[in-house]
Enzyme design. Structure first.
Site, short mmCIF file in Angstrom:
data_model
loop_
_atom_site.label_atom_id
_atom_site.label_comp_id
_atom_site.label_asym_id
_atom_site.label_seq_id
_atom_site.Cartn_x
_atom_site.Cartn_y
_atom_site.Cartn_z
N GLY A 138 40.43 28.33 48.22
CA GLY A 138 39.76 28.78 47.00
C GLY A 138 39.67 27.67 45.96
CE1 TYR A 190 42.70 40.61 43.37
CE2 TYR A 190 43.75 41.68 41.50
CZ TYR A 190 43.39 40.54 42.17
OH TYR A 190 43.73 39.31 41.66
#
Length: 379
Positions: free
Chosen positions: A7, A191
């Site tokens: 990321g 999440y």
């Protein structure tokens, strides 16, 4: 040292890679350039590119998906440490794109850890991005019962516009207190569950295979490069996008819910300390400022700084899984690592705005809100 940052082309990752490179590390950036958070390929990495578009010396950029063992195994070659930031981000969206969030976050992390457990490698440390969302409601204190662990507020309570947290023992209104790392985690979204998975898996595998691992529970990050077109995360960016399009920021409940807003450069500070210090090994740390700010105040601050005479639209509605108050107790990371948040919210918002005003802000909030309402997740 060479560090793999999964990321690494994202909001936090790009700032981290710049900082690590300046500190003398070689960097390998591994990213899938998720369209929801990347406006353009390599868009955040301009400071790490030559004029011809190729990476500067000491930087590699690899397109890849953490769910691919082949791609990830190649990315792990000859690296000394891993900072695992790659994740799908967004509480509301995770409640209906369940497979995608679990696949990327939980399964992607499992692929990384299985490679570390079963292949030869040089990795001497793993730092994983966790989240304050795993706490659910933050720390609370009841005047009658003392410190308590509140559960998620019931829908029937919320429908009455009774927004504050209740003591689970006596049902009195409880007051927010700083949330420390010992508070039981009670994730209230897919999440949050996936971030808890990432944290716990990295710590368990790290301990079993003697790979020092650190989990950093990030609170509400804001700053330049946060996607202005992603309506599911980053309330400061979402509000900025609304205001730049001359629309009112939409605030759920009564706007008095509070969060801990931490500038991206302070997040980078914490990651860098976790990489460098042995005192971090095997530990979990909050990363925030220790200061609560209401959502309504953030909306008003942004409007003032952007010179928009637009008041926030207070919905007096609620979203499934939202918590009332959560702000960090940062005493542990200060004591162990010497972390000290350097950016006040007023200053950091200036930083965000200076960047945002040069961007094309695509406001997608109404589409996201309609999707949540259609599914009964906002009411």
């Amino acid at each position: 040292m060479k560090i793999l940052v999964t990321g690494g082309a994202g909001f936090v990752g790009s700032f981290l890679c710049e900082n690590l490179h300046k500190s003398g590390y070689d960097i390998r950036i591994f990213d899938n350039y998720e369209p929801q958070v990347h406006a353009a390929s390599h868009g955040n990495l301009g400071n790490l590119l030559q004029p011809n578009g190729l990476p500067i010396k000491g930087v590699e950029i690899v397109y890849g998906d953490t769910r691919s063992p082949t791609q990830l195994e190649a990315a792990l070659k000859d690296v000394d440490a891993v900072v695992h930031l790659a994740a799908q981000v967004g509480v509301g969206q995770s409640m209906y794109e369940i497979h995608r969030y679990v696949d990327h976050n939980t399964v992607g992390t499992a692929v990384l850890l299985e490679l570390l457990a079963s292949r030869k490698h040089n990795v001497k440390k793993v730092v994983v991005a966790s989240s304050m969302s795993i706490y659910g409601e933050g720390g609370a204190r009841c005047s009658h019962c003392g410190d308590v662990t509140p559960t998620l507020r019931e829908a029937e309570q919320m429908k009455l516009g009774d927004w504050e947290v209740r003591c689970p023992s006596c049902n009195r209104t409880a007051s927010p207190i700083p949330t420390n790392e010992l508070k039981p985690v009670l994730p209230t979204s897919i999440y949050a569950i996936s971030k808890r998975d990432q944290e716990e898996m990295c710590l368990v595998v790290g301990r079993a295979y003697d790979i020092p691992s650190v989990a950093l529970r990030f609170f509400n990050i804001y700053g330049p490069r946060q996607s202005l077109g992603n309506p599911y995360t980053g309330v400061a960016a979402i509000f900025s996008s609304r205001l730049l399009n001359d629309r009112a920021p939409v605030v759920f409940e009564d706007g008095n819910q509070t969060r801990d807003f931490v500038h991206v450069t302070d997040i980078v500070q914490a990651i860098s300390l976790a990489l460098a210090k042995d005192e971090a090994n095997g530990q979990v740390f909050n990363v925030g400022t220790g200061r609560p700010t209401s959502i309504k105040d953030v909306a008003n601050l942004l409007a003032r700084k952007l010179r928009r005479d637009i008041a926030p639209q207070i919905e007096n509605k609620f979203r499934e899984g939202d918590v009332r108050h959560c702000y960090a107790d940062i005493s542990k990371i200060q004591r162990y690592l010497g972390y000290k948040p350097a950016v006040e919210l007023e200053t950091g918002i200036d930083d965000l705005i200076a960047w945002a005003e040069d961007q094309q802000a695509e406001d997608r909030f109404d589409l996201a809100a309609a999707e949540l309402a259609k599914r009964g997740l906002a009411r």
